[in-house]
Design a protein around this motif. Sequence first.
Motif, PDB file in Angstrom:
ATOM      1  N   THR A  52       0.994  -0.876   0.436  1.00 57.57           N
ATOM      2  CA  THR A  52       0.057  -0.182  -0.331  1.00 57.57           C
ATOM      3  C   THR A  52       1.097   1.285   0.082  1.00 57.57           C
ATOM      4  OG1 THR A  52      -1.866  -0.952   1.400  1.00 57.57           O
ATOM      5  CG2 THR A  52      -1.810   1.330   1.001  1.00 57.57           C
ATOM      6  N   TRP A  53       0.301   1.940  -0.425  1.00 65.40           N
ATOM      7  CA  TRP A  53       1.395   3.459  -1.130  1.00 65.40           C
ATOM      8  C   TRP A  53       0.435   4.440  -0.240  1.00 65.40           C
ATOM      9  CZ3 TRP A  53       5.854   1.957  -0.574  1.00 65.40           C
ATOM     10  CH2 TRP A  53       6.471   0.731  -1.094  1.00 65.40           C
ATOM     11  N   LEU A  80      -2.287   3.586  14.752  1.00 66.86           N
ATOM     12  CA  LEU A  80      -1.220   3.781  15.490  1.00 66.86           C
ATOM     13  C   LEU A  80      -0.660   4.901  15.092  1.00 66.86           C
ATOM     14  CD1 LEU A  80      -0.299   0.005  12.442  1.00 66.86           C
ATOM     15  CD2 LEU A  80      -0.821   0.604  15.495  1.00 66.86           C
ATOM     16  N   TYR A  81      -0.090   5.209  16.596  1.00 66.75           N
ATOM     17  CA  TYR A  81       0.988   6.301  17.658  1.00 66.75           C
ATOM     18  C   TYR A  81       1.751   5.797  16.651  1.00 66.75           C
ATOM     19  CZ  TYR A  81      -4.369   7.694  18.405  1.00 66.75           C
ATOM     20  OH  TYR A  81      -5.423   7.093  18.880  1.00 66.75           O
ATOM     21  N   TYR A 322       5.229   2.375   9.677  1.00 65.72           N
ATOM     22  CA  TYR A 322       4.359   3.505   9.991  1.00 65.72           C
ATOM     23  C   TYR A 322       2.038   2.783  10.145  1.00 65.72           C
ATOM     24  CZ  TYR A 322       5.474   7.936   8.109  1.00 65.72           C
ATOM     25  OH  TYR A 322       6.211   9.161   7.568  1.00 65.72           O
ATOM     26  N   SER A 323       2.790   1.433   9.758  1.00 65.64           N
ATOM     27  CA  SER A 323       1.971   0.643   9.586  1.00 65.64           C
ATOM     28  C   SER A 323       2.669  -0.899   9.040  1.00 65.64           C
ATOM     29  CB  SER A 323       0.940   0.461   8.407  1.00 65.64           C
ATOM     30  OG  SER A 323       0.034  -0.912   9.195  1.00 65.64           O
ATOM     31  N   PRO A 324       2.774  -1.931   9.748  1.00 63.20           N
ATOM     32  CA  PRO A 324       2.807  -3.266   9.229  1.00 63.20           C
ATOM     33  C   PRO A 324       2.176  -3.262   7.646  1.00 63.20           C
ATOM     34  CG  PRO A 324       1.814  -3.835  11.237  1.00 63.20           C
ATOM     35  CD  PRO A 324       1.615  -2.098  11.230  1.00 63.20           C
ATOM     36  N   ALA A 328       2.852  -6.499   2.289  1.00 66.23           N
ATOM     37  CA  ALA A 328       2.336  -7.885   1.637  1.00 66.23           C
ATOM     38  C   ALA A 328       2.829  -8.349   2.941  1.00 66.23           C
ATOM     39  CB  ALA A 328       2.455  -8.174   0.075  1.00 66.23           C
ATOM     40  N   ARG A 329       4.129  -8.817   3.558  1.00 61.62           N
ATOM     41  CA  ARG A 329       4.012  -9.726   4.381  1.00 61.62           C
ATOM     42  C   ARG A 329       4.529  -9.128   5.826  1.00 61.62           C
ATOM     43  NH1 ARG A 329       6.823 -12.030   0.232  1.00 61.62           N
ATOM     44  NH2 ARG A 329       8.775 -12.456   2.226  1.00 61.62           N
TER      45      ARG A 329
END
Length: 452
Positions: A52-53, A80-81, A322-324, A328-329
């Motif tokens: 994701t971008w 997420l913070y 920023y977010s896991p 994709a994995r």
Amino acid sequence: MKTKYLIIGAGPTGLGAAHRLNELGCNDFLVLERNDYAGGLASSFTDDKGFTWDIGGHVVFSHYDYFDSLMDSLLGEDSLYHERESWVRSNNTWVPYPFQNNIRYLPADARWECVKGLLPGHRPEATPANFGQWIDHVFGQGIGKHFMHPYNFKVWATPPELMQFDWIGERVSVVDLKKVLRNVILDRDDVAWGPNNTFRFPLKGGTGEIFRRLADRVKDRIEYGQAVAAVDAGAKTVTTARGMTVEYEKILNTAPIDILAGRWLTDKDGAMVDAAGKLTHNSVYVAGVGLDADGIEPDSRCWMYYPESDSPFYRVTNFHNYSPNNVARPGEQLAFMCESSFSEHKPEKVEELMDRTIQGLVNTTMLDAARVNDILTKWDITVDYGYPVPCLERDAALKTLQPRLEAMDIFSRGRFGGWKYEVSNMDHSVMQGVEWAERMVNDTPEKTYTLD
């Protein structure tokens, strides 16, 4: 089709306005969006490899209680913070941001140049006439040479001498000689400055998830795939490229004001066309580079700035931090999101920028040359309108355009609708729409965007 309030654009400002109108009990509005998705420059995309971008390095921070509450209601626990960790690549080393407060990380010669430029008698004392002069006036020639001048040209794709400096506000940490010397001598870091030193990010879907959810609240009032072709302010009609005609009472425009005033408007005069032509912007190429993390040490940094010429980009975001779920994995892959600007002052061959981006990652130690062949995904997007440049002619142009438009019941707000970079953070942009809606319904004055 008829509507009381016509909103052009389903980006942060347009959706903020639509949502607030709905909250205020007004359902007599329509949003026209040229794309088949909501979010504008705050949209996100998932590529065919599952990465994701965003369109650039967006983060969520706020100056407003209303915006905070809105984000809480939209994201809930899906947030997420993060504590900001950002760095500058200069002189083949890494300097914590803000650069000017952490020059102790520089090689000795460069460090002395920065300190020398701050000493009494070394900074120009005349009142600056442009951003370039302001840099030397405030930061001295050393910091200007090693960061401020090259970085700002790289990001704005505009010589600082062609820009005003009134937009600075809280966006740039001004320098304090005593603090600089203290940090150098005592080996202290100074990294907490700025309104975005902590920020929020959606758990899944990138920044665009915020605006997908916000758009869903007013989905019955959004017409997608409807690019505006003409605005007849006399007849109070808007015509789209697909042939839809909408009668309106008032317009909120969030598209670029230069396009509205210089191209779409049938009732424009010569002064408006001339003013629209004086507004300048850059374009931005965003490159996403993803690969497996095998053998690469974890990197806690959020984003990095690049003033030097060994890379085309001015910023790289460790988007996997920023977010896991941006990869994709989760936990096993890396996502580098890289931004490069271009304009007539800084031309680029866009078709070469992906290759140059990858080489820049190698040159700046972000990526080992041996791993280039392991890259799994290369995603890119070219954005014609990237940043509204606060050029020397901007304020005069807006003073010509905005009153004329408002006299026609057309209100132009948002990142490019209002063309004021100093109030175009995500929270500012949403709140411009919210405050416009409150002005329409309750006749309360706008605070974020003013015509002064």
